[in-house]
Design a protein around this motif. Structure first.
Motif, short mmCIF file in Angstrom:
data_model
loop_
_atom_site.label_atom_id
_atom_site.label_comp_id
_atom_site.label_asym_id
_atom_site.label_seq_id
_atom_site.Cartn_x
_atom_site.Cartn_y
_atom_site.Cartn_z
N GLN A 443 0.84 -1.21 0.00
CA GLN A 443 0.00 0.00 0.00
C GLN A 443 0.86 1.25 0.00
O GLN A 443 0.58 2.21 -0.70
CB GLN A 443 -0.92 0.02 1.23
CG GLN A 443 -2.17 -0.80 1.00
CD GLN A 443 -3.17 -0.65 2.14
OE1 GLN A 443 -3.01 0.19 3.01
NE2 GLN A 443 -4.19 -1.47 2.12
N GLU A 444 1.93 1.22 0.79
CA GLU A 444 2.80 2.40 0.83
C GLU A 444 3.51 2.57 -0.52
O GLU A 444 3.64 3.69 -1.02
CB GLU A 444 3.83 2.27 1.96
CG GLU A 444 4.79 3.44 2.07
CD GLU A 444 4.10 4.80 2.14
OE1 GLU A 444 4.68 5.77 1.64
OE2 GLU A 444 2.97 4.90 2.67
N LEU A 445 3.93 1.46 -1.11
CA LEU A 445 4.60 1.54 -2.41
C LEU A 445 3.64 2.13 -3.44
O LEU A 445 4.00 3.03 -4.21
CB LEU A 445 5.04 0.13 -2.85
CG LEU A 445 5.82 0.03 -4.16
CD1 LEU A 445 7.09 0.88 -4.09
CD2 LEU A 445 6.20 -1.41 -4.47
N GLY A 446 2.39 1.65 -3.42
CA GLY A 446 1.39 2.18 -4.35
C GLY A 446 1.16 3.67 -4.14
O GLY A 446 1.15 4.45 -5.09
N SER A 447 1.00 4.04 -2.86
CA SER A 447 0.76 5.47 -2.57
C SER A 447 1.95 6.33 -2.99
O SER A 447 1.77 7.43 -3.52
CB SER A 447 0.51 5.67 -1.07
OG SER A 447 -0.60 4.93 -0.67
#
Length: 2015
Positions: A443-447
């Motif tokens: 999720q952090e990578l996507g954000s």
């Protein structure tokens, strides 16, 4: 300075007349007389107003003035301490006393201090004495804060005194003492070291105080203490951590913020202590691991275990305390923020691994909900640190680290999965833990990638990172949560980098096909595809249409093969339907093609009949039922997606077809319980999923379509939310959203509006609040994310089903009969009665949510509730809940009562019934008043509920409906609001009062004074810790201001009093410590500013707003920006000025006392450090610089939108005046586009150097924690901010354009600058403008590139014509050619998206057409970019590498054609101007041609020379585009006429989006086509165009074009083609001009009119429009309408021009028609006369002279035959007959007769030849005429007269060379053999005279011409006739000497011609010579003899006779 002077200088209130009592308070000393005269109640306000005045005045007053009055002042102020002042008064009192001593003398300060200490020591504990004590405590704190070490000697006693009283104080006292201690510590700094431990010991135990306000105060006090007390972050570190964890238990939001700040800061200091303290003491620093371990214990720590009251009991009790976890989460963020971005950059790997370990810990993931909560917390930590503190480069590095962490985890998982040795016990746990790590990391990578946008491309392109491989590998993870997170991450990457979307889809499809047998792969890759399809709507260029077909076929295949393998059945079924649901998000344009198939699939998934349904129940085992239910849930989900995303396709027929499976699903619902009974409870989840999907789709369909099933459906719905079959006490999550947003103050749900919303949600009381996660509902992976959320978070299934049932109940209820309504309401009351305890709360919550949903539905449908018994039942239900102990239920009941009043009467009745309806409402209110018994109801719960009900009734019934009850309502609520014993009752009653004030409007005017008086009294007395009461007071104040409205500007006594009371109220709330109260104050001041701007003091308001911009509270930042936005609209200059004053006073310690939290998540380290130092981060860039900085950090949409607006208003007002400042701002922001390294290289000049120096000066301020911050104090602006800056740049250019012409005139600008150096003009900054546009246009980010290209286009347009004063004849933009070229070139690279190419083409055409460039070669650089694009356009529709939707290609190609069209229009205009110039100019261009090297100015046709080679291609493409446009503008009813395969540039699937692109580009294309047709087009058919192209060097494209044109061209003649073109252009023009849309750019209208004007310049078009009168009339009427409706004079001039052309065409046509008619009348006579003259005068004479009459007659024939007339069909026939008969006459007359003199054959032949040359073959190609003509030529050839022969040969030559082969060929076939025979005969009969020689020579020319005209393959045969003939004319050496001169000349002539023919046709010549050796010998002999004789002649004399050879050569060389 005198006091009077001070009074006038302090702009406290901008007021002209002061008539209020408050005026008397404005004096340096307290006006005791005035005070004595006013009533007791008003005295506190008077005193407060005086203290407020004093606060302003002391700072500005003269010191001596103050010292004079000091004694008296001190007396008055210390006297006030004992007068029991309220909280705001004591705060101001303390501040003023301290200020007085710091300005005046300090003699008596210790005396005053002792007085205060005595009061504090006093043992009086009564409530009455408390305010005095608190005032003394406040004074002590203020003294130390202001004077610090000056009071050092007294501090031990003071501290002991405070600590003693701390032990016995009640909560208010404890808070106040702790705040004072904080100020003492702050003032003394290190000097208070001796008391540090005492303070620490006494304060720490209070961290767990039962009062939340005390906990906050302790946390702030300890935070101050840790600045100097080293032991806190060394020896006591663990204890501090434990204390903080305890303090977080059962805390509220304020405590969590304060404690987390303390914990985070202490941990950061322990890790990196301040240099000064470390140097002072030998300190052992904590290690990173120790600090992190301490933090982790809090995150994973257990709670105390006791349950809370009310809603908390509904939660699943977890062993980890959620409040502690949330608090520690915030502390992590503070910890990292304090250490700063650079530290994070360096330590990211360790920090990441630690944070991810938290979420893999078993304690963090004991239940699924707990795991989700822990994940949310970890995601929050990462987002708030990585997302805010790191610049884009560092974020890319962080993304790499995250990739590695994911890869490492995945390897471990794969090892467990592949391990077959059976040791899987720990392995399974590892996998379970790893899924949560994966979710957080992905999720952090996507954000990260999504926030980086296109800047993230290196992550994808660098193979070493392998982001895609790593993320796609997780798609095979055994856990669904991890697979979904990976899919979501891929969606983020694709949205950030849209060029990856199609390749991703293809890759996933390919892998899905290859790994069909793996359940994880089927699930994972289908998730990924669904996620990618869901992301398409965020990518404007879309995906190719074929991808839809691909998805459908994959989904079909999955559904078809699901039953083949039971191991894969479930996954394939889910995957198939998921993909089809995702497909629907692509919208109607794609789904339309697959709808029939979809309807069939949906029908087949459900049983066809009840019989089948029954049969189904008997079959199947538990697994098949699971698959069946999942399949049906999936089908319903896909249906819901279809209905939601394709409403256009929902025809009645489609709805009917959808209802079949839906009705079947509804019937099936009743059978499910028996299936679950038979096959096990594990089917419950699948059954619930089916219900959820069913409710969802029904809520979207019109209820009328399923009204037959209402009974069964309602039974299901009611059972669902009354928990009939559900043992869990699940509650809905919708109640908050159905209650009014404004009521949130009663519920504390304002927490949702904080920066910590995503983690604070988990502490809300309703079920599973904040536990949203993708795995709860995989379909959300493709749905649009709700606004404000980063990742979709569907709630757990149990909650979602109840939510859906409640929502559907609201939709259905208005359509249900009254009888059923009554049954349901009674049933609800029964359900509530039956349930007990916690369950009763849950059932009641759900029922109330449903009832509210139903009432809302009734109001929206304008329906009524029903008859009396329904109303009674509803009222009983609602009234019961008004006494409920749960506040949210009381809130819901109040809301329901209000809504009931709204729908109780027949609101839709006409006016006749209005009165009746009104009475009904009154009845409800009256009955309510009877029940309410407010005055007697003493218990808190009842009073709060019933008081809210009053407010809600007024809110929904409105002021008029509740008018007569207003007095009663207000009096009751005012009484309740004064109940000081219960803050809760005060809050609810004040909130209701605010609602009544709001809804009553002007009717409330009579109650304003008493209400205002109460509000002020409460503000001055209610303890500040009761923040909710203060918030409601703020709301009341705002409502009162709105009610009084514009009256506030007045000057009457009453109004002045009201206004000053409002201002006092605002001042008190503004000074409150709570952020939300401050936000309310700001909105009150905003209202005041709107109604009475003169009375709001901006000099104090603006600086306070600037301070709030750094607040940690989102709502306060929002309020501050919203207020600034309003102020900037009117007074931007003042706002900026007052903000700058804050920067100037930055050194003043005063401003740092502002309530600023530097540790707001989302506040970058740069601003944090600034905030710490200055209270606000305002530097030399001013407020605007700060706002630009905020854009980088803020993620809240509303806030960002307001910042944009504020900056926009400031820009509009100030940019022109402060041009350098604003350009510098934009430049600084945009400089981040070029890398830091290149930025320094690019920057030059003194400004940048000095700027750098300033920056370094700033850096010295950033040394708070260690040295790291020195090197890099801030994060470079992010791409979105840079885009905004580029937009600002364009706005600045436009503003300057409207301001002053000197901005665009270098000479004027320079002289203005000389006159006044402060003059700042745009043209002087041109190099900066170009540089900024260049930086933006060449950035990574596509949005920024677009903005940069737009800026570049604006610059070119505005500056193109600005002359360069130093170089006359040149313009200033010329020097920037290279920059423009360099900015444009990258946009034409292979991988550039279509929208950027389209924009770049536009800029290219603007640049080429601007006329800036004077050198053709320079122009070619940009021109070549357009040429390369044109090649792309010709590639056709199906180009191979399609990444985007087909309409993207349409956009690109049309942009290229439009650009070329614009260039062509400019080129033709230049050409036209050049042609119309006087001749001298043309001569110049000739000179230029001679001396091409020194060319300086474009030759007039040079631009056209660049376009000319492309014109044949362009004209064809332009016409094709216009044809497309014409078809696309047809009304919908003609859609069947559109070509099924699409047009030249669009495909049928993307027709809707393509229309838009055609609409943008048709007008310039139309103009270009008109110009082309006018110049050449009407004479050029499509086949000749193609031929022309193939004649060009462009062989590659000629084939394609010939094919394209051949198909059409062969079928139509030129007139037909021209007619079509005319109709096309006129049709498009008339259709557009009929009704140009108002938003249509004026350029389109002018281009269309210019096109018509140009077209009608052409004679062909004029004839066409004159012949077809209908078109002319239609066009005139359209132009007339345009003239009336379009005002611009330019348009009206063009209209009149076109009308002139049409009239001229009609006149010419009539004239021509008349002439033709006359002509046809006299023509027979004229032709007869000419023929007779020829017969009579063309008589053969001896000297072959032509008589004058004959010449005249021949000239007459030529003129008549070539006459151009507008011929009708009739006249054409007459004309043909006349020409033919004239030729026949001449043929007859040329026949020699015996009786008349011999006619002159030459003249007759000439006449015949004239007919052949000039008349068309249709006219004279008649067989009889042709034979006659040939006979005359044969006779002449056979004539004995060599002169006749010679002339005949000459005329024949011209006939043979005729361009029309159809005419010449018969003559060649008939006469050429005779010519050959004649020439062969010459060998035997050589010429004797010069005339005979001429005849032979002319004959040879004819033969040579025939050889040249012949085709290559026939060349040898033709030469075989010519060469031997010529060789036969050669004489041998012997006979040469004796031959006659004519014979010798023939020899020479033959030899020369042979020498010429040999090299001309070498191959054929050799062949002929080789075949006849004797010829070769003869030729060689002649050549040698000729050379020998030439040599002799040269030896004899330099013969001048040589000149004769060339003359013959010239004569004979006919070609």
């Amino acid at each position: 300075m005198s006091v009077l002077g001070v009074l006038t200088s302090v702009p406290l209130i901008r007021c002209e007349f002061k008539t209020s009592v408050m005026e008397l308070a404005h004096s340096l000393l307290l006006n005791e007389e005035a005070l004595a005269q006013i009533t007791e109640a008003k005295r506190p306000v008077f005193i407060f107003e005086w203290l407020r005045f004093l606060d302003k005045v002391l700072v500005a007053a003269n010191k001596t003035d103050v010292k004079e009055k000091q004694k008296k002042l001190v007396e008055q102020l210390t006297g006030l301490i004992s007068s029991s002042p309220g909280p705001p008064t004591r705060k101001l009192l303390a501040k003023n006393l301290a200020a007085l001593y710091s300005i005046g003398d300090t003699f008596t300060v210790f005396q005053t201090l002792d007085k205060c200490n005595d009061i504090i020591r006093n043992k009086d504990d009564t409530a009455a004495y408390l305010p005095t004590k608190l005032a003394a405590v406040a004074c002590v704190g203020a003294f130390y804060e202001k004077m610090g070490r000056m009071l050092g000697s007294a501090f031990p006693e003071t501290v002991n005194n405070l600590l003693k009283s701390l032990k016995s104080a009640e909560s208010q006292g404890r808070s106040e003492i702790l705040m004072s201690l904080q100020k003492v510590l702050s003032g003394l700094g290190g000097a208070a070291a001796s008391s540090h431990r005492d303070i620490y010991k006494n304060a720490r135990s209070l961290l767990t105080d039962r009062s939340m306000a005390v906990r906050c105060a302790v946390a702030k006090c300890l935070l101050e203490l840790q600045n100097e007390a080293v032991f806190m972050w060394t020896a006591e570190l663990e204890n501090i951590a434990t204390l903080c964890f305890k303090a977080l238990e059962n805390s509220n939001y304020g405590v969590r913020v304060a404690v987390s700040k303390l914990l985070g800061t202490v941990m950061a200091t322990a890790l990196m202590p301040k240099q000064a303290t470390v140097m002072r003491q030998n300190v052992k620093r904590a290690t990173f691991d120790e600090v992190l371990e301490l933090m982790a214990t809090g995150f994973l720590r257990g709670g105390s275990g006791f349950l809370k009251s009310g809603g908390e009991m509904l939660k699943v009790g977890g062993s980890v305390n959620r409040e502690v976890r949330v608090g520690v989460t915030q502390a992590y963020v503070v910890f990292v923020t304090t250490l700063g971005g650079q530290w994070l950059e360096r330590s990211f790997a360790t920090f990441l691994s630690h944070v991810l370990d938290l979420v893999s810990h078993p304690r963090a993931t004991q239940t699924h909900v707990e795991a989700v909560y822990s994940r949310r917390c970890v995601s929050f930590i990462l987002r708030a640190t990585v997302g805010s503190l790191l610049g884009e480069k560092a974020q890319i590095a962080a993304a790499k680290e995250i990739c590695q962490a994911i890869g490492k985890q995945m390897k471990a998982v794969e090892a467990v999965v592949n391990d077959t040795s059976g040791e899987n016990k720990s392995g399974a746990a590892d996998i379970a833990a790893s899924q949560h790590v994966m979710v957080c990391a992905l999720q952090e990578l996507g954000s990260l990638v999504q926030s980086l946008n296109a800047t993230a491309s290196p992550l994808i392109q660098e193979a070493s990172i392998g982001l895609l491989e790593i993320v796609t590998s997780v798609l095979l993870h055994p856990s669904m949560a991890a697979r979904l997170a990976a899919a979501w991450c891929l969606r983020c990457v694709a949205v950030a980098l849209p060029f990856q979307l199609t390749p991703f889809l293809d890759r996933c499809a390919e892998r899905l096909n290859n790994l069909k047998t793996s359940p994880e792969a089927v699930s994972g890759y289908s998730f990924a595809m669904a996620a990618l399809l869901g992301g398409v709507h965020q990518c404007p260029l879309g995906i190719p249409h074929a991808k839809g077909k691909m998805v459908v076929s994959i989904a079909e295949d999955l559904l078809r093969t699901a039953a083949q393998n039971s191991r894969l059945s479930l996954q394939r079924t889910q995957a198939g339907w998921l993909l089809l649901g995702a497909l629907m998000t692509l919208g109607p344009s794609v789904v339309r093609y697959h709808l029939p198939k979809m309807l069939l699939l949906w029908r087949n998934v459900f049983p066809r009949s009840l019989k089948e349904l029954e049969a189904e129940k008997a079959r199947g085992d538990s697994f098949t039922w699971q698959v069946t239910l999942e399949g049906r849930a999936g089908a319903l989900c896909a249906m819901r997606s279809f209905v939601a995303h394709c409403p256009e396709l929902l025809t009645e027929d489609v709805i009917r077809k959808l209802m079949t499976p839906i009705e079947c699903a509804m019937t099936m619902m009743s059978h499910i319980p028996s299936v679950i009974k038979a096959h096990g409870a594990h089917l419950k989840a699948s059954a619930a999923m089916v219900r959820l999907r069913l409710y969802d789709i029904l809520a979207l369909l019109p209820p009328k379509t399923y009204e037959g099933s209402f009974n069964a459906l309602l039974r299901e719905l009611v059972a669902e939310f009354t928990l009939t079959d559900n043992s869990a006490n699940t509650t809905t999550s919708l109640l908050r959203s159905l209650c009014h947003y404004d009521d949130s103050v009663l519920l504390g749900s304002w927490l949702q509006e904080t920066d910590h919303k995503s983690i604070e949600d988990q502490l809300q009381p309703n079920s599973a609040s904040g536990s949203g996660a993708l795995e709860h509902d995989p379909s959300s992976i493709y749905l649009r994310i709700p606004a404000g959320e980063a990742v979709p978070g569907p709630l757990p299934l149990g909650v979602s089903v109840i939510d859906a049932s409640v929502a559907l109940f609201g939709v259905v209820f208005p359509h249900v009969s009254y009888k059923h309504r009554l049954q349901m309401l009674d049933h609800f009351a029964e359900c509530v009665k039956q349930a007990k305890g916690v369950r009763q709360q849950a059932v009641q919550l759900n029922i109330f949510t449903a009832v509210l949903s139903a009432l809302k539905g009734l109001a929206e449908n304008k329906s009524t509730l029903g008859p009396e018994e329904v109303r009674k039942s509803a009222l009983t239900l609602v009234m019961g809940a008004l006494d409920n102990p749960n506040p949210i239920l009381r809130c819901a009941a109040g809301e329901a009562l209000g809504r009931m009043a709204q729908v109780v009467g027949e609101a839709t009745f006409i006016a006749r019934m209005a009165q009746y309806s009104f009475d009904k409402k009154q009845k409800v209110i009256r009955s309510h008043m009877r029940t309410i018994r407010l005055k007697s109801a003493r218990d808190v719960v009842s009073r709060t509920g019933h008081s809210l009900a009053l407010g809600c009734l007024h809110r929904y019934v409105g002021g008029i409906g509740s008018g007569q009850h207003l007095k009663t309502s207000v009096s009751i609520l005012l009484a309740l609001a004064q109940d000081g014993t219960s803050p809760e009752v005060q809050t609810w009653s004040l909130h209701s009062l605010a609602l009544i004030v709001d809804s009553s409007g002007p009717m409330y005017r009579g109650y304003v004074e008493p209400t205002l008086s109460l509000v002020l009294t409460l503000l001055l007395t209610v303890p500040p810790s009761h923040t909710e009461v203060h918030q409601c007071l703020g709301r009341c104040l705002g409502a009162i201001i709105t009610t009084v409205g514009p009256e506030l500007q007045g000057n009457g006594a009453t109004i002045s009093t009201i206004r000053s009371s409002c201002l006092v109220g605002c001042a008190i709330t503004q000074d409150h410590s709570d952020s939300l109260v401050q936000a309310a104050a700001i909105s009150c001041l905003q209202q005041l500013h709107m109604f009475a701007p003169r009375h709001v003091n901006l000099s104090s308001l603006v600086p306070s707003l600037c301070v709030h911009l750094c607040s940690s509270h989102l709502l306060l930042r929002r309020a501050a920006v919203a207020c600034l936005r309003q102020l900037a609209q009117r007074e931007a200059a003042e706002v900026c000025e007052y903000a700058m004053s804050l920067a100037k006073n930055a050194g003043d310690k005063e401003s740092s006392s502002a309530n600023v939290n530097p540790f707001a998540p989302g506040v970058s380290s740069r601003s944090d450090i600034h905030c710490r130092h200055q209270g606000v981060n305002i530097t030399e860039t001013g407020l605007e610089g700060l706002l630009f900085g905020m854009l980088d950090r803020e993620t809240d949409r509303k806030l960002c939108s307001d910042i944009h607006d504020t900056l926009g208003h400031m820009l509009s007002s100030l940019a022109v005046e402060k041009l350098s400042h604003w350009l510098m701002l934009c430049k600084d922001v945009l400089a981040a586009s070029s890398d830091m390294s290149t930025a320094t290289l690019l920057s030059s000049g003194k400004d940048e150097e000095s700027e750098k120096k300033d920056e370094m000066d700033d850096d010295t301020m950033f040394t708070t924690l260690g040295e790291e911050d020195k090197s890099k104090p801030f994060v470079a602006p992010r791409w979105a901010t840079r885009v905004f800056a580029a937009d600002c740049l364009c706005r600045i250019i436009n503003l300057c354009e409207n301001a002053d012409q000197a901005h665009f005139d270098l000479a004027m600008a320079r002289s203005a600058k000389l006159r006044n150096p402060t003059n700042d003009l745009l043209v002087l900054h041109l190099s900066d403008l170009i540089r900024m546009a260049f930086m933006a246009a060449t950035d990574h980010s596509n949005q920024l590139r677009m903005a940069g290209l737009q800026a570049l286009e604006d610059i070119i347009k505005k500056f193109a014509s600005v002359p360069e004063p130093e170089f006359p004849g040149h313009v200033i933009l010329e020097q920037y050619q290279a920059n423009v070229g360099a900015a444009l070139r990258p946009a034409f690279s292979q991988d550039t998206p279509s929208d950027i190419i389209a924009k770049a083409c536009q800029v290219c055409s603007t640049w080429i057409g601007s006329g800036v460039v004077s050198d053709l070669n320079d122009l070619r650089r940009v021109h070549n970019l357009l040429v390369s694009s044109l090649d792309k356009v010709q590639a056709g529709k199906g180009s191979s590498s399609q990444l985007y939707r087909e309409s993207a290609t349409t956009m690109e190609k049309l942009a290229v054609l439009k650009a070329w069209a614009e260039v062509y229009v400019v080129a033709m205009n230049i050409k036209k101007e050049a042609e119309s110039k006087p001749k001298r100019a043309i001569k110049n261009t000739d000179d230029d041609d001679d001396d091409y090297g020194t060319i300086d100015e474009l030759p007039p046709d040079s631009l056209i020379t660049l376009v000319q080679p492309e014109l044949p291609t362009l004209s064809r493409l332009w016409l094709a585009a216009l044809k497309d446009y014409a078809l696309l503008t047809l009304p919908a009813e003609f859609s069947s006429q559109l070509p099924p395969d699409g047009g030249a540039f669009y495909t049928p699937e993307t027709i809707d989006t393509a229309r838009l692109h055609y609409r943008n580009s048709w007008a310039p294309i139309l103009h270009a086509v008109a110009l082309w047709l006018n110049s050449t087009g009407f004479t050029c058919s499509e086949s000749t165009e193609a031929a022309a192209i193939s004649g060009l060097q462009k062989r590659s494209t000629s084939v394609n074009l010939n094919q394209a044109s051949g198909a059409v061209g062969s079928a139509k003649s030129l007139p037909e083609i021209n007619k079509d073109r005319m109709h096309l252009i006129l049709g498009v023009s008339i259709q557009f001009l009929c009704s140009p849309r108002p938003e249509e750019p004026i350029e389109h209208v002018t281009a269309c009119l210019q096109a018509l004007h140009t077209l009608l310049d052409s004679p062909y078009a004029r004839i066409h429009i004159a012949e077809d009168q209908l078109i002319g009339v239609e066009l005139l009427s359209v132009l007339h309408r345009l003239l009336l409706t379009w005002n611009p004079s330019s348009v009206q001039l063009l209209v009149t021009g076109v009308v002139q052309q049409i009239v001229r065409a009609a006149q010419d046509y009539l004239q021509e028609k008349r002439n033709t008619l006359r002509c046809m009348t006299v023509l027979p006579t004229i032709l007869f006369l000419i023929a007779r003259i020829l017969k009579d005068t063309a008589i053969k004479s001896a000297d072959n002279q032509v008589p004058p009459p004959v010449s005249a007659a021949l000239q007459g024939i030529k003129n008549i035959v070539t006459l151009s007339m507008a011929k009708t069909e009739e006249t054409q026939k007459q004309w043909t007959a006349l020409i033919r008969s004239t030729l026949a006459c001449i043929l007859e007359y040329s026949q020699p007769e015996d009786s008349v003199p011999t006619p002159d054959e030459v003249s007759m032949l000439t006449a015949i030849a004239l007919f052949l040359w000039s008349a068309s073959s249709e006219i004279i190609g008649v067989q009889s005429l042709q034979n006659g003509c040939m006979n005359r030529f044969k006779n002449a050839l056979n004539s004995c007269d060599p002169w006749v022969q010679a002339k005949c040969y000459q005329l024949l030559l011209s006939v043979f060379q005729h361009s029309n082969r159809a005419l010449s060929t018969p003559y060649i076939h008939s006469l050429a053999p005779i010519v050959v025979e004649k020439l062969k005969a010459v060998e035997r009969n050589r010429p004797a005279s010069s005339i005979e020689l001429l005849a032979v020579q002319e004959g040879v020319k004819v033969l040579e011409t025939l050889v040249a005209l012949g085709e290559e393959q026939n060349r040898v045969q033709l030469l075989a006739l010519l060469v031997p003939t010529l060789i036969s004319y050669l004489l041998d050496e012997n006979s040469f000497a004796s031959a006659s001169s004519a014979s010798k000349d023939l020899h020479e002539f033959a030899l020369q011609n042979l020498m010429h023919i040999g090299p001309l046709y070498p191959h054929a010549f050799k062949t002929v010579m080789g075949a006849a050796p004797e010829l070769k010998v003869r030729l060689e002999t002649a050549v040698r003899a000729s050379q020998a004789s030439k040599a002799k002649a040269a030896a004899r004399q330099p013969a001048p006779a040589i000149h004769s050879a060339p003359t013959i050569k010239l004569k004979t060389s006919f070609f």
